[in-house]
Design a protein around this motif. Structure first.
Motif, mmCIF file in Angstrom:
data_model
loop_
_atom_site.group_PDB
_atom_site.id
_atom_site.type_symbol
_atom_site.label_atom_id
_atom_site.label_comp_id
_atom_site.label_asym_id
_atom_site.label_seq_id
_atom_site.Cartn_x
_atom_site.Cartn_y
_atom_site.Cartn_z
ATOM 1 N N PHE A 31 0.823 -1.207 -0.043
ATOM 2 C CA PHE A 31 -0.064 -0.036 0.092
ATOM 3 C C PHE A 31 0.749 1.181 0.046
ATOM 4 N N GLU A 32 1.956 1.365 0.942
ATOM 5 C CA GLU A 32 2.799 2.327 0.875
ATOM 6 C C GLU A 32 3.471 2.646 -0.208
ATOM 7 N N TRP A 33 4.202 1.604 -0.840
ATOM 8 C CA TRP A 33 4.716 1.770 -2.265
ATOM 9 C C TRP A 33 3.896 2.179 -3.214
ATOM 10 N N ALA A 34 2.735 1.631 -3.408
ATOM 11 C CA ALA A 34 1.715 2.117 -4.413
ATOM 12 C C ALA A 34 1.383 3.659 -4.039
ATOM 13 N N PHE A 35 1.112 3.997 -3.001
ATOM 14 C CA PHE A 35 0.911 5.276 -2.596
ATOM 15 C C PHE A 35 1.879 6.277 -2.882
ATOM 16 N N SER A 36 3.297 5.865 -2.738
ATOM 17 C CA SER A 36 4.447 6.743 -2.727
ATOM 18 C C SER A 36 4.525 7.053 -4.459
ATOM 19 N N ARG A 37 4.271 6.164 -5.429
ATOM 20 C CA ARG A 37 4.247 6.375 -6.620
ATOM 21 C C ARG A 37 3.030 7.144 -7.098
ATOM 22 N N HIS A 38 2.013 6.994 -6.381
ATOM 23 C CA HIS A 38 0.702 7.923 -6.589
ATOM 24 C C HIS A 38 0.965 9.354 -6.503
ATOM 25 N N GLN A 39 2.050 9.805 -5.996
ATOM 26 C CA GLN A 39 2.521 11.096 -5.628
ATOM 27 C C GLN A 39 2.742 11.791 -6.821
ATOM 28 N N ASN A 40 2.788 10.956 -7.835
ATOM 29 C CA ASN A 40 3.340 11.495 -9.332
ATOM 30 C C ASN A 40 2.102 11.895 -10.066
ATOM 31 N N ILE A 41 2.151 13.183 -10.124
ATOM 32 C CA ILE A 41 1.012 14.022 -10.556
ATOM 33 C C ILE A 41 0.448 13.072 -11.825
ATOM 34 N N LEU A 42 1.329 12.684 -12.841
ATOM 35 C CA LEU A 42 0.894 12.127 -14.151
ATOM 36 C C LEU A 42 -0.119 11.028 -13.903
ATOM 37 N N SER A 43 0.014 10.417 -12.686
ATOM 38 C CA SER A 43 -1.141 9.303 -12.420
ATOM 39 C C SER A 43 -2.363 9.931 -12.200
ATOM 40 N N LYS A 89 1.120 20.263 -1.521
ATOM 41 C CA LYS A 89 -0.532 20.254 -1.625
ATOM 42 C C LYS A 89 -0.872 18.696 -2.124
ATOM 43 N N VAL A 90 -0.003 17.987 -2.999
ATOM 44 C CA VAL A 90 -0.351 16.804 -3.479
ATOM 45 C C VAL A 90 -0.070 15.703 -2.193
ATOM 46 N N ALA A 91 1.185 15.922 -1.494
ATOM 47 C CA ALA A 91 1.360 15.431 -0.284
ATOM 48 C C ALA A 91 0.260 15.517 0.627
ATOM 49 N N ASP A 92 -0.257 16.744 1.013
ATOM 50 C CA ASP A 92 -1.432 16.828 1.835
ATOM 51 C C ASP A 92 -2.567 16.015 1.660
ATOM 52 N N PHE A 93 -2.858 16.037 0.234
ATOM 53 C CA PHE A 93 -4.067 15.624 -0.373
ATOM 54 C C PHE A 93 -3.966 13.780 0.006
ATOM 55 N N LEU A 94 -2.914 13.661 -0.383
ATOM 56 C CA LEU A 94 -2.848 12.068 -0.517
ATOM 57 C C LEU A 94 -2.627 11.347 1.186
ATOM 58 N N MET A 96 -4.301 12.561 3.414
ATOM 59 C CA MET A 96 -5.705 12.732 3.726
ATOM 60 C C MET A 96 -6.360 11.597 3.208
ATOM 61 N N GLU A 97 -6.062 11.125 1.891
ATOM 62 C CA GLU A 97 -6.664 9.770 1.207
ATOM 63 C C GLU A 97 -6.234 8.835 1.928
ATOM 64 N N ARG A 98 -4.978 8.497 2.312
ATOM 65 C CA ARG A 98 -4.383 7.499 2.968
ATOM 66 C C ARG A 98 -5.153 7.229 4.242
ATOM 67 N N GLU A 99 -5.109 8.320 4.998
ATOM 68 C CA GLU A 99 -6.067 8.180 6.375
ATOM 69 C C GLU A 99 -7.370 7.888 6.167
ATOM 70 N N TYR A 100 -7.957 8.285 5.232
ATOM 71 C CA TYR A 100 -9.414 8.025 4.785
ATOM 72 C C TYR A 100 -9.511 6.514 4.318
ATOM 73 N N LEU A 101 -8.712 5.975 3.629
ATOM 74 C CA LEU A 101 -8.633 4.431 3.087
ATOM 75 C C LEU A 101 -8.341 3.462 4.236
ATOM 76 N N THR A 102 -7.694 4.103 5.213
ATOM 77 C CA THR A 102 -7.183 3.239 6.119
ATOM 78 C C THR A 102 -7.732 3.332 7.692
ATOM 79 N N GLU A 103 -8.376 4.332 7.668
ATOM 80 C CA GLU A 103 -8.999 4.293 9.162
ATOM 81 C C GLU A 103 -10.375 4.421 9.371
ATOM 82 N N ASN A 104 -10.906 4.076 10.466
ATOM 83 C CA ASN A 104 -12.293 4.032 11.135
ATOM 84 C C ASN A 104 -13.318 3.902 9.958
#
Length: 184
Positions: A31-43, A89-94, A96-104
């Motif tokens: 999950f962390e590996w995939a999300f770190s690559r999702h920081q590339n705005i091209l995705s 801002k990309v890092a902040d958004f991701l 938030m998205e990471r937290e959304y997907l992994t918590e509660n």
């Protein structure tokens, strides 16, 4: 024979999609590996473009094409290398998205998140039935919903989604209208 083959291959890609979702939910390292690559705005720009083949295959009633495209859409988040420099801002958004997907995972969160597969199903169903207006309406709704969710959940960092969503929507609408007019 072709219909039976189409269904079998579609099921294969559906199983692969579910396996990917399961892997993302259970393997923290992946999950962390995939999300770190999702920081590339091209995705972020490529993902909305996948709506073109989804719409095309729905209109052509090709279940394999739909299912394979959904699988490719899911895994496209890690096709690009992790960027050297990451927009804050990309890092902040991701984050938030990471937290959304992994918590509660509450009932409310499950209901909100279920809008994604429901809207995709409506898009596919509308175009499968050859209702281009319904398909375009749902496609616009998906883009607007993604933007709204991103801004509501992500605040100012969620605004980073607006340009990729609008550009992707514009390209998709032009492509869909073009092939629809050329097919009719």
């Amino acid at each position: 024979m072709r219909k039976r083959f189409d269904k079998k291959v579609a099921v294969l890609f559906a199983v692969l999609s579910m396996a990917f979702i399961f892997l993302m939910g259970t393997d923290h390292e992946f999950f962390e590996w995939a999300f770190s690559r999702h920081q590339n705005i091209l995705s972020w720009y490529i993902r909305p473009i996948f709506m073109i083949p989804i719409c095309y295959f729905a209109f052509k009633r090709n279940a394999t094409g739909i299912s394979a495209t959904i699988f490719l859409l899911l895994i496209s988040m890690f096709w690009f290398p992790r960027p050297d420099a990451i927009d804050p801002k990309v890092a902040d958004f991701l984050a938030m998205e990471r937290e959304y997907l992994t918590e509660n995972w509450t009932a409310a969160k499950i209901m909100v998140t279920s809008i994604v597969p429901i809207s995709m199903g409506l898009l596919i169903w509308g175009l499968w039935k050859r209702n281009i207006k319904a398909g375009i309406g749902v496609l616009i709704g998906i883009a607007v919903g993604k933007i709204m969710w991103s801004v509501v959940e992500g605040g100012t960092s969620g605004a980073k989604v607006i340009i990729p969503a609008v550009v992707g929507l514009g390209i998709c609408l032009v492509a869909i209208i073009w092939w629809y007019k050329s097919d009719c």
